[in-house]
Scaffold this motif. Structure first.
Motif, PDB file in Angstrom:
ATOM      1  N   ILE A 142     -56.722 -27.731 -33.238  1.00 29.64           N
ATOM      2  CA  ILE A 142     -57.261 -26.396 -34.076  1.00 29.64           C
ATOM      3  C   ILE A 142     -56.084 -25.669 -34.193  1.00 29.64           C
ATOM      4  N   LEU A 143     -55.419 -25.195 -33.377  1.00 25.11           N
ATOM      5  CA  LEU A 143     -54.417 -24.184 -33.490  1.00 25.11           C
ATOM      6  C   LEU A 143     -53.238 -24.838 -34.515  1.00 25.11           C
ATOM      7  N   GLN A 144     -53.096 -25.960 -34.676  1.00 23.67           N
ATOM      8  CA  GLN A 144     -52.012 -26.348 -35.699  1.00 23.67           C
ATOM      9  C   GLN A 144     -52.492 -27.031 -36.814  1.00 23.67           C
TER      10      GLN A 144
ATOM     11  N   MET B  93     -53.665 -17.314 -40.110  1.00 22.31           N
ATOM     12  CA  MET B  93     -52.808 -16.637 -39.470  1.00 22.31           C
ATOM     13  C   MET B  93     -51.776 -16.021 -40.340  1.00 22.31           C
ATOM     14  N   GLY B  94     -51.190 -16.873 -41.453  1.00 24.45           N
ATOM     15  CA  GLY B  94     -50.107 -16.568 -42.263  1.00 24.45           C
ATOM     16  C   GLY B  94     -50.836 -15.409 -43.106  1.00 24.45           C
TER      17      GLY B  94
ATOM     18  N   VAL C 204     -54.421 -12.125 -33.751  1.00 25.74           N
ATOM     19  CA  VAL C 204     -53.441 -13.439 -34.187  1.00 25.74           C
ATOM     20  C   VAL C 204     -52.293 -13.656 -33.430  1.00 25.74           C
ATOM     21  N   LEU C 205     -51.850 -12.517 -32.932  1.00 26.81           N
ATOM     22  CA  LEU C 205     -50.633 -12.571 -32.131  1.00 26.81           C
ATOM     23  C   LEU C 205     -50.895 -13.400 -30.954  1.00 26.81           C
TER      24      LEU C 205
ATOM     25  N   PHE D 267     -46.520 -27.015 -33.169  1.00 30.27           N
ATOM     26  CA  PHE D 267     -46.827 -25.713 -33.544  1.00 30.27           C
ATOM     27  C   PHE D 267     -45.551 -24.901 -33.934  1.00 30.27           C
ATOM     28  N   THR D 268     -44.475 -25.222 -33.108  1.00 33.54           N
ATOM     29  CA  THR D 268     -43.265 -24.587 -33.435  1.00 33.54           C
ATOM     30  C   THR D 268     -42.806 -24.966 -34.599  1.00 33.54           C
ATOM     31  N   GLN D 269     -42.970 -26.060 -34.879  1.00 34.69           N
ATOM     32  CA  GLN D 269     -42.309 -26.645 -36.165  1.00 34.69           C
ATOM     33  C   GLN D 269     -42.998 -26.109 -37.424  1.00 34.69           C
ATOM     34  N   LYS D 270     -44.282 -26.007 -37.182  1.00 37.14           N
ATOM     35  CA  LYS D 270     -45.362 -25.719 -38.526  1.00 37.14           C
ATOM     36  C   LYS D 270     -45.024 -24.406 -38.821  1.00 37.14           C
ATOM     37  N   ILE D 271     -44.936 -23.592 -37.808  1.00 38.68           N
ATOM     38  CA  ILE D 271     -44.920 -21.946 -37.923  1.00 38.68           C
ATOM     39  C   ILE D 271     -43.209 -21.643 -38.513  1.00 38.68           C
ATOM     40  N   SER D 272     -42.613 -22.547 -38.561  1.00 38.49           N
ATOM     41  CA  SER D 272     -41.232 -22.181 -38.839  1.00 38.49           C
ATOM     42  C   SER D 272     -41.087 -22.534 -40.389  1.00 38.49           C
ATOM     43  N   LYS D 273     -41.941 -23.319 -40.909  1.00 43.55           N
ATOM     44  CA  LYS D 273     -41.983 -23.748 -42.221  1.00 43.55           C
ATOM     45  C   LYS D 273     -42.543 -22.877 -43.277  1.00 43.55           C
TER      46      LYS D 273
END
Ligand SMILES: [Zn+2]
Ligand SMILES: [Zn+2]
Ligand SMILES: [Zn+2]
Ligand SMILES: [Zn+2]
Ligand SMILES: [Zn+2]
Ligand SMILES: [Zn+2]
Ligand SMILES: [Zn+2]
Length: 1728
Positions: free
Chosen positions: A871-873, A881-882, A904-905, A932-938
């Motif tokens: 769910i987190l990703q 979140m965005g 959110v943080l 997750f890291t990949q997704k939040i970098s996009k």
């Protein structure tokens, strides 16, 4: 007359009867004839029972013969033989009395109902374990020897020795067995028949008598509806008795359940009956009254006696016990339910209290003590269960008086419980019985409590005990399952589901719009039910967990029922389609704020619980075909729990305000520790379950939709006007659900055990603040883990800090555990969360760490729930979140809040932690799917083109408005980098390029340091401003008070400094009295009035200044508490007896006022109080009518004021340095003066020639009237205070003219000095230099006042007092019948003599100084005291001293002693050792010298030599020197040998002295030992045991309900009870109040043993409770004995109480307590 005669007659009679019994052909008939003839004759035929006589006759005529018959010989031999031959079983079985201590072992008891008696406990291994102690409510028995009750150590030392179980009948002869059967069968049958007999006017067949005397009793029965007062009032009316008699009747009715209140013919009794019924039928149902024929009552009395007798007989032999059980359970001719035991049980609710408890006791000592018959009895009990419970529900007696209460004894035995479940289907029976009593249902068949009447509510409360029974049955879990057990358990489970089904959705609520609800709906009943069932629901799951087959079946059943409940929940709801980020889902339109919603969902929650268990059993993976998984519809599962959470969120957001408090309360309990385990927690699990089975994007969309947030996140440009609270809540739930605690830390879901779960709870509780043991216990859910579980982990996570003199021990979180702190811990309330956050940030700041509170690293998920993490990703989550980050970046005020960002943080943080862990635990086969890291970098895709989450975080890092969150953002970025590195190292997947640059570590650190510095400066500034603010807010008065205090303290120190410095005589010898007294230059004394703030000098002729003071009678020094002043009006207080049985103590808080300011203040208080009492009828902590008030400054209780005076002696002392007379000369002069005065006063005119005859001594002018130099206002205050002492000290009406006023003043001065000296001695403190200011001030003014008081009283009266006082030492013919020197307290005598002397001295112009008189008086009294000591000295000689050479003092002491021997006619025992004598003189006189030093110091103001300001050797010599005494005190006698020989002789020749020396009376010996409170045992249970053996002294061998221990004298009292009320000064008072008047002159200190609570009482209206001096191992007291931990005496705390007592501060303490807590004022202290 046949019923009287010597006991031998009975013996032969018993034998004769026995013969007749033995030969009787029809034994039952013969016995019945016998009983029918004698019983009506024996059992009282009068209005009052005479139990002793009845018992005696019954024993000889009725029971004796049966005993002979049974034994076949004299029972005096027969019974001991039986006892010897008996091989007792292991069981102790002691039946508990009310208030007896019981012990349970927390380590070894199978369940908390397993208890031991004190004797068994002390002999068991559990003594060393963690045990719990309670007081029994009566009933129940010791489980020692029951192997099923204890995991370990089932036997105590005593019962271990018992033999193994064999057939107990083996030890009895055939004959005996047959006879026992015969007699038991007849007698038991008789007792049952007569006790259950319901006709009022007719006897059972076989018992009719020929002569029918027609007398009746009017029998009153007990109920739990009417109060004592109602019954007493009614009885007084109905049977014309006094109140006292009525109280007696009422007490017996309450105790025994019935009592005859009238005896006579039918009409006479019937008349009383109708009055009682009429009088009590108004409010509720009337009292039960029956007119019964006297012979029925007689037979019933004997029936009870008989049951007790049977109980005693079977105590001799286990064989006899078994026979009785057999007789009792034998089925009668009527088949089912016809055994005697059945009959008794089934008529239980019809019997009166006394009868019930007698037969219950018999059951316990027979049926429950025999292993074979216990089982048979259990079956009978289970078969009758439904009927017994229904009877109980209808009955109004408490459960402890019902046979139904025996369930605890039966159901808690594991083997019996199991047997009853399988063979008697007990589970189903209990649940069905329970359901039968809850008839009110709504149309859907759900419980409805809404329209309950009072009676139904009452019944509902009683029905709840059935749940307790269910709990007992389930308490021990089965170790192995038979098919039968499975089947019966599942049958029970079905019934249970039926019950839960009736609860699912009950009490539905609809949001109230527009108007507020008119009436708060009933909600408590439903929640009570939920609360009571919580434990049972958990236990059901525990049982299911033990067997896979059962679990699967239960799961299926539960699911089916859930489907039934919600079949068609979509009916009428409109289907809609939701879509976000390209995902779409179909659901229904449902809005919590518009439809009905219920907080009760027990079926869903049970299913959630079972689902968790399934995940543990792994059956779900191995045999999925066994499970109805396909039937599961995740959206259906989550629907109702989700609605519940939405409801909570909306209530918190204030959307349901119009629904009132009932809803707020429900929400509170939903989260509360009492319910959450089976409510909130399970709803969360259900959501997790649903989520684990569905697409997270779908789940999120449904969730958003239910929270009314779907629009906001699906269309980014949506108005943005919405409830931020709701968003907050949804984010919080997301945190909790997806990656929070429950799915990892609960056993089953996460891969952790129960210990970790409890550890987590404790860590989070302690993160808020350090807590005491009891607080922690309260914060943990109630289950088997509660305390033992907590204790197993507490050491690992916390440190214990011991308590001081007050407060309690606290647990503090260990620093290394803070890393496990989770800001969004799911059990935190909002308030707790913010407190914890604050505390944790503060801690970090103190440690100079950054203040980020990142989510902790979590243990992995169990496989069934592993998918949760996705769910987190999920896209929707990233979108949420965005969006929120975007708002924060835009700094968009109304859509965004800081707590939203914080959440959110936190979510991002959790995702990073997850990913990091994944990477770290990576092995070959695994592919990392969590990216997750990949997704939040996009960055966002077209068309929105929003920046990536990472980019936004970096932007926010520098946002000025987010100072608080910067540390957290920094932590996130740092973790992100760490993960990036990890990925590079493992190179599993290429790390995408990040947009924007992450700042270099180095520069970041620098920046950080700078920021920290700034933050620190800001913080300091903030704190300073805050401090200023709060200072300003402080109440004006408070501020002033402090100011006052300050000035006063400065003043006090300055004056005392002045005193210390004034004499520049450090080298000279300081002398306190006499002609050689050290002269002190007088100090100017300026004081400030606390009321008007004006300064004023203390001078003879200025306005009076006064100290607030409290005068009280005291027995603190008493050596004889039985002495009471009989008639205070006639009492002569001139001589104080050395027993000091009652003194008058004066204390002061030391606050100074103008007399007139005080007067005005007091008048105002008085007026205000009178108005207030009229208007509000409330009382205050002080009694204005009695002159009491509170010190305006410190609120200390006061009842008068002491005037401040300059040293009074200087005023009248005409110094003359001519030759001063020696003792003999002085005494001669004084005698002449006295004689002259005597003639003068007794010859008013008539014997005028005698006047002429009279030769006045030189310089004596008896007609001289000295001028009073004091100002009017001082004189007035002298009178005021004198009268106050007189009034309180003698307890009389104030009368300033009374001649005893000055005596009381001197007495109070002497007594107060003595108490202070005693305290200093006890504490081993030096005499001077240690008194607190206020005491020093108080003694100074008290002494000066006492010395000045004679100036406002009648001169001749004071002269008269002086003459009589002196005559006690220097006899003259005018004053006879004075006490002998053994009966005078010498210090009181000294003070009175010295202070009354100026009355004579003022007329003496011969040039003798006042100091000379003082000195001679002092020497004279000292010598008298030495003689007193020698006469009463009890020292025994021993040979130890003979080596020492005899010193001068010893020789002199021996000479004096020999002289005494001579004068007393050798009645004094021989002593040859001067050493011993001198030693006992020194020891005996020390207190006197110390008191005298204090007295003369305060009187004359001579500074104290530094040597007596410290403790050390040669105190005696320094005291002597200060007091102008020779070191060798015997020298006093030698210097004045001539006159002293005569005086000593006159003292010794007194008749009382002779009587004492002959041993015919007692006398006090010296030094008097100091009074202490009684010794208390270290172990509190000793006290409980002592109290449980204590019988009420008034109601004939009854247990006292509130045994209370006087800590002063050790008397145990029967407090708070009608039986022991007595009349005191025309009012009814309880035993404690009555006792205080005898023991403490109105003040008392008690320990309420059952409550473990100290009670302070003062007078009739004042009292307070005080913390007991007993603490448990966690440093906490246990008032009310609720926790039951072992308690031990805390000596320091007990000393503190003792000191309060010795300092006479009890009343003050009560005053403060009552001021602080107004409810204390309302308590009727006098009835305790
Ligand atoms: Zn025992
Ligand atoms: Zn035992
Ligand atoms: Zn134990
Ligand atoms: Zn004033
Ligand atoms: Zn004060
Ligand atoms: Zn007492
Ligand atoms: Zn009593």
């Amino acid at each position: 007359m046949i019923l009287q005669g010597p006991s031998q007659f009975y013996d032969s009679r018993e034998k004769a009867l026995t013969l007749w019994y033995t030969t009787a052909t029809d034994l039952p008939k013969e016995v019945y004839l016998h009983l029918a003839y004698y019983i009506p004759k024996i059992y009282s035929r009068g209005p009052n029972p005479a139990p002793q006589r009845e018992d005696m006759l019954a024993q000889h005529i009725l029971l004796g013969p049966m005993e002979w018959y049974l034994c076949g010989e004299d029972p005096a031999f027969g019974f001991p033989k039986l006892e010897q031959a008996n091989k007792p079983s292991h069981l102790c079985g002691r039946v508990f009395k009310v208030g007896e201590p019981t012990y349970s072992c927390r380590d070894c008891a199978v369940d908390p109902t397993c208890v031991l008696c004190m004797e068994c406990f002390l002999g068991s291994i559990h003594r060393e374990h963690r045990y719990r102690m309670t007081t029994s409510g009566g009933g129940g028995f010791c489980d020692c020897g029951d192997t099923e009750a204890w995991k370990e150590g089932p036997y105590c030392q005593k019962h271990e020795l018992s033999s193994a179980e064999t057939d107990p009948l083996m030890h009895l002869s055939e004959d005996m067995i047959a006879r026992a059967y015969n007699i038991f069968a007849i007698m038991f049958q008789y007792a049952v028949d007569i006790l259950t007999w319901e006709k009022e006017n007719e006897l059972p067949p076989g018992l009719e008598t020929l002569e029918k005397s027609d007398t009746y009793y009017c029998m009153l029965f007990n109920d739990e509806v009417h109060t004592y007062e109602q019954v007493i009032y009614t009885l007084q009316k109905a049977v014309n008795c006094t109140q006292k008699e009525a109280i007696g009747f009422a007490t017996t009715v309450d105790r025994d359940g019935r009592r005859s209140v009238r005896y006579g013919d039918f009409q006479y009794c019937d008349q009383a009956k109708s009055v009682i019924v009429r009088n009590t039928s108004r409010q509720t149902k009337p009292l039960k009254v029956q007119v019964m024929h006297s012979s029925i009552v007689a037979h019933q009395s004997f029936g009870l006696k008989l049951l007790t007798w049977l109980g005693n007989i079977i105590g001799y032999s286990d064989g006899l016990r078994r026979i009785l059980c057999q007789v009792g359970l034998q089925e009668g001719p009527d088949g089912e339910n016809s055994s005697l035991v059945d009959k008794l049980m089934l008529s239980d609710s019809k019997l009166w209290k006394g009868a019930r408890s007698v037969y219950h006791q018999l059951f316990m000592s027979s049926l429950l003590m025999d292993l074979k018959y216990k089982k048979l009895f259990a079956i009978r009990f289970a078969r009758n269960y439904e009927r017994l419970q229904s009877d109980y529900v209808k009955d109004d007696h408490d459960r402890e008086f019902s046979i139904a209460d025996l369930s605890v004894q039966i159901f808690t035995v594991p083997s019996l419980a199991r047997m009853l479940i399988t063979e008697e289907n007990l589970m189903t029976t209990i649940i069905k019985t329970f359901m039968d009593h809850l008839r009110h249902r709504d149309i859907q068949g759900r419980f409805q409590f809404e329209r309950y009447t009072a009676l139904q509510a009452f019944k509902f409360r009683r029905v709840q005990s059935l749940i307790l029974d269910l709990k007992y049955v389930l308490i021990t879990k089965p170790t192995d399952w038979s098919n039968d057990l499975r089947q019966k358990f599942l049958e029970g489970f079905d019934a249970f589901l039926e019950l839960l089904k009736c609860m699912q959705g009950m009490d539905p609520i609809t949001r109230q719009v527009g108007q507020h609800i008119e009436m708060e709906p009933e909600w408590e009943a439903a929640f009570t039910l939920q609360m009571k069932l919580t434990h049972v629901i958990s236990m059901m799951q525990d049982w299911c967990a033990l067997d896979e087959k059962v679990l699967i079946e239960a799961y299926k059943k539960c699911l089916t029922v859930l489907m039934q409940c919600h079949s068609g929940f979509t009916d009428g709801e409109q289907p809609i389609v939701l879509s976000i980020c390209g995902h779409s889902v179909e659901t229904i339109r449902y809005c919590v704020s518009q439809e009905k919603v219920s907080i009760h969902l027990p079926v869903s929650r049970l299913l959630a619980g079972l689902h968790v268990l399934l995940s543990k059993s792994e059956v779900a993976y191995k045999f999925p075909e066994l499970l109805p998984l396909s039937e599961l519809s995740p959206p259906l599962l989550i629907e109702h729990p989700l609605r519940c959470l939405v409801l909570c969120a909306q209530v918190h957001a204030g959307m349901w305000r119009r629904n009132g408090f009932s809803l707020v309360n429900q929400i509170y309990y939903y989260h509360n520790v009492k319910c959450r385990r089976e409510m909130f927690d399970k709803d969360i699990i259900m959501l997790q379950t649903g989520l684990s089975m569905m697409d997270p994007n779908h789940f999120l969309m449904i969730m958003l939709s239910r929270f009314d947030l779907y629009q906001i996140f699906s269309t980014p440009d949506y108005g943005k006007r919405f409830n931020t609270e709701n968003t907050n809540k949804v984010l919080l739930y997301l945190v909790i659900i997806f990656n929070g605690e429950k799915n990892r830390f609960s056993p089953g879901m996460g891969q952790v055990n129960a210990t970790d779960e409890i550890k987590r709870e404790i860590i989070h509780q302690l993160s808020i603040r350090p807590m005491a043991h009891s607080e922690l216990v309260k914060a943990l859910p109630e289950n088997e883990n509660k305390e033992t579980g907590m204790e197993s982990v507490i050491e690992a996570v916390a440190c214990f800090k011991k308590p001081g003199l007050t407060g309690r021990g606290l647990y503090e979180l260990k620093p290394e555990c803070t890393k496990d702190f989770n800001l969004y811990f799911y059990h935190f309330s909002r308030a707790e969360q913010s407190k914890a956050e604050e505390a944790q940030r503060k801690l970090k700041r103190q440690n100079r760490e950054d203040t980020a509170l990142p989510p902790p690293v979590l243990p992995p998920l169990s496989p069934l729930f592993a998918s949760l993490i996705n769910i987190l990703q999920s896209d929707v989550m990233l979108c949420i979140m965005g969006t929120i980050l975007q708002w924060a970046v835009e700094h968009n005020g109304y859509a965004w809040s800081e707590s939203m960002l914080q959440r959110v943080l936190h979510l991002i943080g959790m995702a990073l932690q997850e990913e990091k862990q994944h990477l770290e635990n990576l092995n070959e086969e695994n592919v990392v799917t969590f990216t997750f890291t990949q997704k939040i970098s996009k960055p966002g895709e077209a068309p929105s083109n929003s920046p990536s989450i990472l980019a936004m975080l970096e932007t926010l890092q520098n946002a000025p408005h987010l100072e608080v969150h910067k540390d957290m953002i920094r932590w996130i970025l740092k973790t992100f980098n760490a993960i990036k590195k990890l990925r590079e190292n493992s190179s599993t997947s290429p790390v995408p390029e990040t947009e924007g640059n992450i700042i270099e570590e180095g520069s970041r650190d620098k920046d950080k340091a700078e920021r920290k510095r700034k933050a620190e400066i800001a913080r300091l500034r903030r704190e300073k401003i805050m401090a200023q603010m709060s200072e300003m807010q402080r109440h004006f008065i408070d501020e002033n008070k402090e100011l006052f205090q300050q000035t006063l303290e400065e003043l006090a120190t300055s004056t005392s400094r002045a005193l210390d410095n004034s004499p520049t005589v450090s080298d000279t010898k300081l002398t306190a009295l006499g002609p050689k007294q050290t002269r002190v230059t007088e100090q100017r004394q300026v004081v400030t009035c606390i009321l008007c703030q004006e300064e004023q000098e203390v001078k003879v002729d200025s306005r009076a200044m006064v100290l607030a003071a409290f005068v009280q009678r005291s027995t603190v020094l008493s050596k004889n508490r039985n002495k009471v002043i009989q008639d205070p009006e006639k009492y002569d207080p001139l001589f104080m007896h050395p027993e000091l049985s009652c003194g008058t103590h004066t204390g002061s808080c030391g606050h100074i006022m103008h007399a007139h300011c005080w007067q005005r203040y007091f008048d105002a208080v008085q007026a205000k109080e009178q108005r207030r009492q009229q208007r509000l009828r409330v009382h205050t902590s002080y009694d204005v009518e009695n002159g009491e008030f509170l010190c305006p400054l410190c609120e200390c209780l006061s009842n008068t004021v002491i005037p401040l005076l300059p040293p009074p002696r200087g005023l009248f002392n005409r110094l003359d340095f001519s030759d001063q007379p020696n003792l003999a000369q002085w005494m001669r002069t004084i005698s002449q003066q006295i004689k002259a005065l005597y003639i003068l006063h007794n010859s008013c005119g008539s014997n005028s020639e005698k006047m002429d005859e009279l030769q006045l001594p030189k310089g004596f002018r008896p007609d001289f009237q000295p001028k009073n130099l004091y100002s009017e206002s001082i004189k007035e205050m002298l009178t005021t205070f004198g009268t106050a002492i007189y009034k309180v000290g003698l307890k009389v009406h104030p009368n300033e003219e009374d001649l005893r006023v000055p005596i009381m003043c001197w007495g109070s001065c002497a007594y107060t000095i003595q108490t202070i000296e005693q305290i200093l001695t006890d504490e081993n403190k030096p005499l001077f230099g240690n008194l607190p200011c206020r005491q020093d001030d108080c003694l100074t003014s008290l002494t000066r006042f006492a010395a000045a008081h004679w100036t406002v009283s009648s001169l001749s009266a004071v002269q008269g007092h002086f003459c009589r006082l002196l005559a006690s030492l220097v006899p003259n013919e005018k004053n006879e019948n004075l006490p002998c020197i053994l009966d005078i307290d010498m210090f009181h005598l000294l003070v009175s003599l010295v202070l009354s002397f100026p009355a004579i001295y003022c007329q003496d112009f011969s040039g003798v100084s006042l100091g000379t008189g003082d000195l001679h008086i002092f020497h004279l009294v000292t010598m008298a005291h030495i003689v007193q000591i020698l006469l009463t000295s009890s020292t025994e000689e021993n040979g130890m001293d003979q080596e020492n050479p005899n010193s001068e003092e010893e020789a002199a002491a021996l000479t004096l002693y020999k002289f005494l021997c001579q004068r007393t006619g050798s009645a004094l025992k021989e002593m040859s050792s001067g050493w011993h004598l001198w030693r006992s003189i020194k020891a005996g006189i020390m207190p006197f010298l110390r008191c005298s030093a204090l007295f003369f110091h305060y009187l004359n103001g001579v500074p104290v030599p530094s040597e007596i300001q410290v403790t050390g050797a040669s105190q005696f010599e320094h005291l002597c020197s200060y007091l102008s005494l020779p070191n060798n005190l015997i020298c006093l006698f030698q210097e004045n040998s001539k006159i002293m020989n005569t005086l000593v002789e006159s003292w010794c020749s007194n008749n009382e002295v002779n009587r004492y020396l002959e041993g015919k009376r007692q006398a006090i010996s010296y030094a008097r030992e100091s009074n202490k409170l009684i010794d208390l045992p270290d172990d509190y249970s000793c006290l409980i045991n002592q109290a449980s053996n204590f019988l009420c002294p008034k109601s004939g061998g009854d247990k006292s309900r509130a045994p209370t221990l006087c800590l002063v004298c050790g008397t145990m009292l029967c407090s708070q009870s009608y039986c022991c009320q007595t009349e005191l000064e025309g009012e009814d008072v309880g035993a404690c109040t009555a006792h205080t008047y005898a023991c403490g002159s109105g003040v008392g200190i008690f320990l309420r043993v059952r409550e473990c609570q100290v009670l302070f009482l003062a007078g009739k209206t004042k009292g307070c409770f005080y913390a007991p001096p007993y603490l448990d191992d966690y440093g906490e007291t246990d008032q009310g004995l609720r926790r039951g931990n072992p308690l031990h005496l805390c000596k320091e705390r007990f000393k503190k109480i003792q000191k309060l007592w010795q300092q006479h501060s009890i009343t003050e303490e009560i005053g403060h307590a009552q001021e602080a807590n107004q409810t204390l004022v309302g308590i009727d202290w006098q009835h305790l």
